[in-house]
Scaffold this motif. Sequence first.
Motif, PDB file in Angstrom:
ATOM      1  N   PRO A 133       3.999  25.844   1.467  1.00  0.00           N
ATOM      2  CA  PRO A 133       4.946  26.079   0.531  1.00  0.00           C
ATOM      3  C   PRO A 133       5.787  24.566   0.305  1.00  0.00           C
ATOM      4  N   LEU A 134       6.095  24.474  -0.980  1.00  0.00           N
ATOM      5  CA  LEU A 134       7.216  23.659  -1.154  1.00  0.00           C
ATOM      6  C   LEU A 134       8.559  24.017  -1.182  1.00  0.00           C
ATOM      7  N   GLY A 135       9.036  24.951  -0.512  1.00  0.00           N
ATOM      8  CA  GLY A 135       9.849  25.145  -0.074  1.00  0.00           C
ATOM      9  C   GLY A 135      10.057  25.301   1.346  1.00  0.00           C
ATOM     10  N   THR A 136       8.942  25.507   1.981  1.00  0.00           N
ATOM     11  CA  THR A 136       8.896  24.817   3.516  1.00  0.00           C
ATOM     12  C   THR A 136       8.745  23.724   3.178  1.00  0.00           C
ATOM     13  N   VAL A 137       8.567  22.312   2.187  1.00  0.00           N
ATOM     14  CA  VAL A 137       8.938  21.619   2.898  1.00  0.00           C
ATOM     15  C   VAL A 137      10.717  20.836   2.657  1.00  0.00           C
ATOM     16  N   MET A 138      10.481  21.773   1.356  1.00  0.00           N
ATOM     17  CA  MET A 138      11.690  21.376   1.786  1.00  0.00           C
ATOM     18  C   MET A 138      13.468  21.782   2.591  1.00  0.00           C
ATOM     19  N   SER A 139      12.572  22.399   3.725  1.00  0.00           N
ATOM     20  CA  SER A 139      13.305  23.075   4.839  1.00  0.00           C
ATOM     21  C   SER A 139      13.308  22.403   5.963  1.00  0.00           C
ATOM     22  N   ARG A 140      11.786  22.191   5.703  1.00  0.00           N
ATOM     23  CA  ARG A 140      11.724  21.054   7.134  1.00  0.00           C
ATOM     24  C   ARG A 140      12.365  20.181   6.666  1.00  0.00           C
ATOM     25  N   LEU A 141      12.013  19.239   5.687  1.00  0.00           N
ATOM     26  CA  LEU A 141      13.040  18.151   5.501  1.00  0.00           C
ATOM     27  C   LEU A 141      14.279  18.407   5.638  1.00  0.00           C
ATOM     28  N   ALA A 142      14.974  19.232   5.048  1.00  0.00           N
ATOM     29  CA  ALA A 142      16.355  19.140   5.491  1.00  0.00           C
ATOM     30  C   ALA A 142      16.488  19.247   7.053  1.00  0.00           C
ATOM     31  N   ARG A 143      15.786  20.194   7.548  1.00  0.00           N
ATOM     32  CA  ARG A 143      16.049  20.616   9.312  1.00  0.00           C
ATOM     33  C   ARG A 143      15.594  19.096   9.651  1.00  0.00           C
ATOM     34  N   GLY A 144      14.799  18.346   9.266  1.00  0.00           N
ATOM     35  CA  GLY A 144      14.416  16.811  10.280  1.00  0.00           C
ATOM     36  C   GLY A 144      15.669  15.984   9.615  1.00  0.00           C
ATOM     37  N   ARG A 145      16.123  15.513   8.759  1.00  0.00           N
ATOM     38  CA  ARG A 145      17.283  15.002   8.904  1.00  0.00           C
ATOM     39  C   ARG A 145      18.546  15.446   8.740  1.00  0.00           C
ATOM     40  N   ARG A 146      18.763  16.429   9.218  1.00  0.00           N
ATOM     41  CA  ARG A 146      20.037  17.015  10.363  1.00  0.00           C
ATOM     42  C   ARG A 146      19.602  16.643  11.516  1.00  0.00           C
ATOM     43  N   ASP A 147      18.316  17.120  12.171  1.00  0.00           N
ATOM     44  CA  ASP A 147      18.000  16.495  12.795  1.00  0.00           C
ATOM     45  C   ASP A 147      18.336  15.463  13.662  1.00  0.00           C
ATOM     46  N   LEU A 148      17.553  14.532  13.171  1.00  0.00           N
ATOM     47  CA  LEU A 148      17.900  12.899  13.237  1.00  0.00           C
ATOM     48  C   LEU A 148      19.366  12.604  13.032  1.00  0.00           C
ATOM     49  N   GLN A 149      19.636  13.570  11.989  1.00  0.00           N
ATOM     50  CA  GLN A 149      21.278  12.841  11.632  1.00  0.00           C
ATOM     51  C   GLN A 149      21.934  13.001  13.559  1.00  0.00           C
ATOM     52  N   ARG A 150      22.154  14.528  13.863  1.00  0.00           N
ATOM     53  CA  ARG A 150      23.003  13.985  15.000  1.00  0.00           C
ATOM     54  C   ARG A 150      22.487  13.596  15.683  1.00  0.00           C
ATOM     55  N   ARG A 151      20.738  13.108  16.200  1.00  0.00           N
ATOM     56  CA  ARG A 151      20.142  12.001  16.915  1.00  0.00           C
ATOM     57  C   ARG A 151      20.418  10.654  17.178  1.00  0.00           C
ATOM     58  N   LEU A 152      20.780  10.396  15.881  1.00  0.00           N
ATOM     59  CA  LEU A 152      21.558   8.759  15.780  1.00  0.00           C
ATOM     60  C   LEU A 152      23.093   8.829  15.631  1.00  0.00           C
ATOM     61  N   CYS A 153      23.325   9.831  15.667  1.00  0.00           N
ATOM     62  CA  CYS A 153      24.865   9.887  15.577  1.00  0.00           C
ATOM     63  C   CYS A 153      25.753   9.449  17.689  1.00  0.00           C
ATOM     64  N   GLY A 154      24.325  10.869  17.585  1.00  0.00           N
ATOM     65  CA  GLY A 154      24.939  10.506  19.351  1.00  0.00           C
ATOM     66  C   GLY A 154      24.508  10.132  20.313  1.00  0.00           C
ATOM     67  N   ALA A 155      23.480   8.906  19.411  1.00  0.00           N
ATOM     68  CA  ALA A 155      23.416   7.883  20.095  1.00  0.00           C
ATOM     69  C   ALA A 155      24.091   6.102  19.805  1.00  0.00           C
ATOM     70  N   SER A 156      24.627   6.521  18.275  1.00  0.00           N
ATOM     71  CA  SER A 156      25.777   5.585  18.270  1.00  0.00           C
ATOM     72  C   SER A 156      26.833   6.318  19.260  1.00  0.00           C
ATOM     73  N   MET A 157      27.895   7.152  19.035  1.00  0.00           N
ATOM     74  CA  MET A 157      28.431   7.311  20.146  1.00  0.00           C
ATOM     75  C   MET A 157      28.261   7.095  21.553  1.00  0.00           C
ATOM     76  N   GLU A 158      26.786   6.952  22.413  1.00  0.00           N
ATOM     77  CA  GLU A 158      26.574   6.862  23.587  1.00  0.00           C
ATOM     78  C   GLU A 158      26.234   5.216  24.058  1.00  0.00           C
ATOM     79  N   ALA A 159      26.387   4.610  22.018  1.00  0.00           N
ATOM     80  CA  ALA A 159      25.742   3.341  22.700  1.00  0.00           C
ATOM     81  C   ALA A 159      27.814   2.499  22.232  1.00  0.00           C
ATOM     82  N   ARG A 160      28.403   3.008  21.978  1.00  0.00           N
ATOM     83  CA  ARG A 160      29.684   2.256  21.830  1.00  0.00           C
ATOM     84  C   ARG A 160      30.838   1.938  23.317  1.00  0.00           C
ATOM     85  N   PRO A 161      31.521   1.478  23.658  1.00  0.00           N
ATOM     86  CA  PRO A 161      31.984   0.577  24.302  1.00  0.00           C
ATOM     87  C   PRO A 161      33.177   1.719  24.905  1.00  0.00           C
TER      88      PRO A 161
END
Length: 177
Positions: A149-177
Amino acid sequence: MARQTTLEQFESTVMPYLNAAYNLARWLTRNPDDAEDVVQESYLRALHSFANFRTGGDARAWLLAIVRNTCFTWLRQNRPACMVAQFDESIHDAPETYCNPEAVLLEKTDWKLLEDGIAGLPFEYREVLILRELEGLSYKQIAEIAGIPLGTVMSRLARGRRDLQRRLCGASMEARP
């Protein structure tokens, strides 16, 4: 002669989307060699089913649905553990107090970081994120391709973006000196 015409129609209709098919298969299988096998099998399936394709229909969405289904079949046969999504309520419903993924990307411009972040997403999130952000498909097209369903696409996309955001932010924090 009719067979030749059908083959020419198939090539002109479906071959322009070879790169999109390969990109989707590569992201879903996480392996370039496996992706090539999946795309080859997908094109064979598409050729056999081409008589059922509605002329004037969305050939890219039709082909990517075949690629997706072929990936599912291949993953079930070769890597059943990849098909199980991990859902942690505390992670997925946490307040959005993380940095913006665009800021991280602009700051780091590290493709490897992004690739690792996407590759680490659960299959369902990775699939819709790739179809939307890299292939530029509409929510409706993604729903048709994934058979959800369209709603499932939207929720998966939102959760995927949020998860990716956390991963990228966590990785950028680890990469900082």
